[in-house]
Design a protein around this motif. Sequence first.
Motif, PDB file in Angstrom:
ATOM      1  N   LEU A  24      25.792  57.577  31.081  1.00 51.47           N
ATOM      2  CA  LEU A  24      26.690  56.445  31.285  1.00 51.47           C
ATOM      3  C   LEU A  24      26.465  55.876  32.693  1.00 51.47           C
ATOM      4  CD1 LEU A  24      29.927  57.930  29.672  1.00 51.47           C
ATOM      5  CD2 LEU A  24      28.398  56.199  28.695  1.00 51.47           C
ATOM      6  N   PRO A  25      26.639  54.572  32.881  1.00 49.33           N
ATOM      7  CA  PRO A  25      26.302  53.953  34.181  1.00 49.33           C
ATOM      8  C   PRO A  25      26.973  54.621  35.370  1.00 49.33           C
ATOM      9  CG  PRO A  25      26.759  52.258  32.545  1.00 49.33           C
ATOM     10  CD  PRO A  25      27.106  53.564  31.898  1.00 49.33           C
ATOM     11  N   TRP A  26      28.248  54.999  35.228  1.00 52.10           N
ATOM     12  CA  TRP A  26      28.982  55.567  36.360  1.00 52.10           C
ATOM     13  C   TRP A  26      28.669  57.045  36.586  1.00 52.10           C
ATOM     14  CZ3 TRP A  26      31.209  52.855  32.334  1.00 52.10           C
ATOM     15  CH2 TRP A  26      31.665  53.619  31.256  1.00 52.10           C
ATOM     16  N   TYR A  54      31.828  47.015  33.864  1.00 49.48           N
ATOM     17  CA  TYR A  54      31.532  47.877  35.005  1.00 49.48           C
ATOM     18  C   TYR A  54      30.239  47.430  35.685  1.00 49.48           C
ATOM     19  CZ  TYR A  54      29.954  51.956  37.615  1.00 49.48           C
ATOM     20  OH  TYR A  54      29.487  52.786  38.595  1.00 49.48           O
ATOM     21  N   GLN A  55      29.216  47.171  34.889  1.00 49.60           N
ATOM     22  CA  GLN A  55      27.923  46.805  35.475  1.00 49.60           C
ATOM     23  C   GLN A  55      28.011  45.491  36.238  1.00 49.60           C
ATOM     24  OE1 GLN A  55      25.684  47.144  31.766  1.00 49.60           O
ATOM     25  NE2 GLN A  55      24.768  49.064  32.454  1.00 49.60           N
ATOM     26  N   ALA A  70      36.465  40.504  49.038  1.00 52.69           N
ATOM     27  CA  ALA A  70      36.346  39.473  48.006  1.00 52.69           C
ATOM     28  C   ALA A  70      37.680  38.767  47.793  1.00 52.69           C
ATOM     29  CB  ALA A  70      35.878  40.097  46.696  1.00 52.69           C
ATOM     30  N   PRO A  71      37.653  37.501  47.421  1.00 54.21           N
ATOM     31  CA  PRO A  71      38.908  36.819  47.049  1.00 54.21           C
ATOM     32  C   PRO A  71      39.423  37.374  45.730  1.00 54.21           C
ATOM     33  CG  PRO A  71      37.014  35.370  46.711  1.00 54.21           C
ATOM     34  CD  PRO A  71      36.490  36.594  47.395  1.00 54.21           C
ATOM     35  N   ILE A  72      40.718  37.464  45.606  1.00 58.69           N
ATOM     36  CA  ILE A  72      41.318  38.045  44.407  1.00 58.69           C
ATOM     37  C   ILE A  72      40.939  37.251  43.160  1.00 58.69           C
ATOM     38  CG2 ILE A  72      43.480  36.786  44.739  1.00 58.69           C
ATOM     39  CD1 ILE A  72      42.997  40.288  43.108  1.00 58.69           C
ATOM     40  N   ASP A  73      40.753  35.933  43.291  1.00 60.09           N
ATOM     41  CA  ASP A  73      40.345  35.127  42.137  1.00 60.09           C
ATOM     42  C   ASP A  73      39.013  35.599  41.563  1.00 60.09           C
ATOM     43  OD1 ASP A  73      42.412  33.441  41.607  1.00 60.09           O
ATOM     44  OD2 ASP A  73      41.650  31.765  42.779  1.00 60.09           O
ATOM     45  N   GLN A  74      38.089  35.954  42.449  1.00 57.96           N
ATOM     46  CA  GLN A  74      36.787  36.426  41.978  1.00 57.96           C
ATOM     47  C   GLN A  74      36.930  37.764  41.254  1.00 57.96           C
ATOM     48  OE1 GLN A  74      33.865  37.170  45.048  1.00 57.96           O
ATOM     49  NE2 GLN A  74      32.142  36.990  43.621  1.00 57.96           N
ATOM     50  N   VAL A  75      37.784  38.637  41.784  1.00 61.97           N
ATOM     51  CA  VAL A  75      38.022  39.937  41.150  1.00 61.97           C
ATOM     52  C   VAL A  75      38.628  39.744  39.764  1.00 61.97           C
ATOM     53  CG1 VAL A  75      39.257  42.132  41.333  1.00 61.97           C
ATOM     54  CG2 VAL A  75      38.305  41.060  43.394  1.00 61.97           C
ATOM     55  N   LEU A  76      39.640  38.896  39.669  1.00 56.56           N
ATOM     56  CA  LEU A  76      40.298  38.652  38.385  1.00 56.56           C
ATOM     57  C   LEU A  76      39.366  37.956  37.399  1.00 56.56           C
ATOM     58  CD1 LEU A  76      43.818  37.567  39.677  1.00 56.56           C
ATOM     59  CD2 LEU A  76      43.279  39.672  38.438  1.00 56.56           C
ATOM     60  N   HIS A  77      38.483  37.098  37.906  1.00 62.13           N
ATOM     61  CA  HIS A  77      37.520  36.425  37.036  1.00 62.13           C
ATOM     62  C   HIS A  77      36.617  37.454  36.361  1.00 62.13           C
ATOM     63  CE1 HIS A  77      34.613  33.540  35.544  1.00 62.13           C
ATOM     64  NE2 HIS A  77      33.656  34.161  36.206  1.00 62.13           N
ATOM     65  N   LEU A  78      36.128  38.427  37.120  1.00 66.09           N
ATOM     66  CA  LEU A  78      35.255  39.454  36.540  1.00 66.09           C
ATOM     67  C   LEU A  78      36.025  40.375  35.606  1.00 66.09           C
ATOM     68  CD1 LEU A  78      32.970  40.456  39.558  1.00 66.09           C
ATOM     69  CD2 LEU A  78      32.363  39.129  37.537  1.00 66.09           C
ATOM     70  N   TRP A  79      37.348  40.428  35.757  1.00 76.07           N
ATOM     71  CA  TRP A  79      38.186  41.303  34.923  1.00 76.07           C
ATOM     72  C   TRP A  79      38.643  40.594  33.644  1.00 76.07           C
ATOM     73  CZ3 TRP A  79      38.850  46.202  36.945  1.00 76.07           C
ATOM     74  CH2 TRP A  79      39.668  47.083  36.220  1.00 76.07           C
ATOM     75  N   THR A  80      38.458  39.278  33.578  1.00 71.66           N
ATOM     76  CA  THR A  80      38.981  38.502  32.457  1.00 71.66           C
ATOM     77  C   THR A  80      38.485  39.064  31.126  1.00 71.66           C
ATOM     78  OG1 THR A  80      39.163  36.476  33.751  1.00 71.66           O
ATOM     79  CG2 THR A  80      39.013  36.226  31.366  1.00 71.66           C
ATOM     80  N   GLY A  81      39.429  39.384  30.238  1.00 71.99           N
ATOM     81  CA  GLY A  81      39.108  39.943  28.932  1.00 71.99           C
ATOM     82  C   GLY A  81      39.269  41.447  28.852  1.00 71.99           C
TER      83      GLY A  81
END
Length: 351
Positions: A24-26, A54-55, A70-81
């Motif tokens: 697994l990647p992690w 994760y990747q 990082a800006p929180i918007d960028q973090v939430l964008h990658l978390w979307t879904g």
Amino acid sequence: MSSLNTPISDVLLDWFDQHGRHDLPWQQDKSPYPVWVSEIMLQQTQVSTVIPYYQRFIDTFPTVEALANAPIDQVLHLWTGLGYYARARNLHKTAQLIVEQYQGIFPASLDALQALPGIGRSTAGAILSITQNQPTAILDGNVKRVLARYHAIQEWTGDTQVQKHLWQLAEFHTPKQRTGDYTQAIMDLGATLCRRSKPSCLICPLQPNCQAWLQGLTDTLPRPRPRKTLPERTVTLALLQNNQGEIWLQQRPPSGIWGGLWSLPEIDDPIAFDLSAQQPTETLPPLKHTFSHFQLQITVERYRLPNDLHCVMDTAEGLWYNVDQPQQAVGLAAPIKKLLQQFSQHRSSSR
């Protein structure tokens, strides 16, 4: 062969060495940062779903310092879904605390880790056992299921007293040596063999002494949460379009549902001007979204804004979003993302 009075660790480690997941990647970098990110993502989420998230996340934020800055918007964008967005907000807060208070080095004690946002006892135990081989027990959903079946625990595992008993069992079975491998092993067993439905009992290393198997209870244990009817809530959202076809989005408050994510404004909330003089051009088909504690019935009214209102919106708190070619990396609530995609497809097909 183990018995109920003997820890299951030796049997599980033998099985893990031969049949466990090692790619697994992690699992490739067992330093605290990637292990922590993976453990947070894996909370209430399956491995197959987590892997691409994760990747992308590690590629974008390869270090705790990169995540903290990082800006929180960028973090939430990658978390979307991925859901359960409080995990992403806590991940960001914790990264900042680790950089500010611990100079970028993860604390090595259970108490210090648990004091950080979003890290509970089980997650802290997983981080310390996997990264430092500390003999710290874990009790995630997979482990609860394995122990509930192995010991034939008849009560719902979410009950406070049952949880206390399960923690005692988890600590009893956790070895002093190879703790990290054992942590991976018992999580693997729960994810691959001791599944919630249709467990593969015939090839399970714990089967000879599993009380659920011996008593014919594998299909009924662990007991589900006592059923209760989820309350329903309703909300009406405004899909506001300007002359370029862009959609107006507003950022939700940091707490509450979809905290910090971008969404369509609610009709009942102030949205920089009064919609009472406007008539919606259409009402979209209703959308239902289920949360853990309630169901949300979403109605969306579409409005085409005249030029003068477009100017007013330009000065308000929010942003114009191009659904077809998004220019901004913003975190969208999953149902809002789905709704915008459906709207875009519908608009394309009707052209």
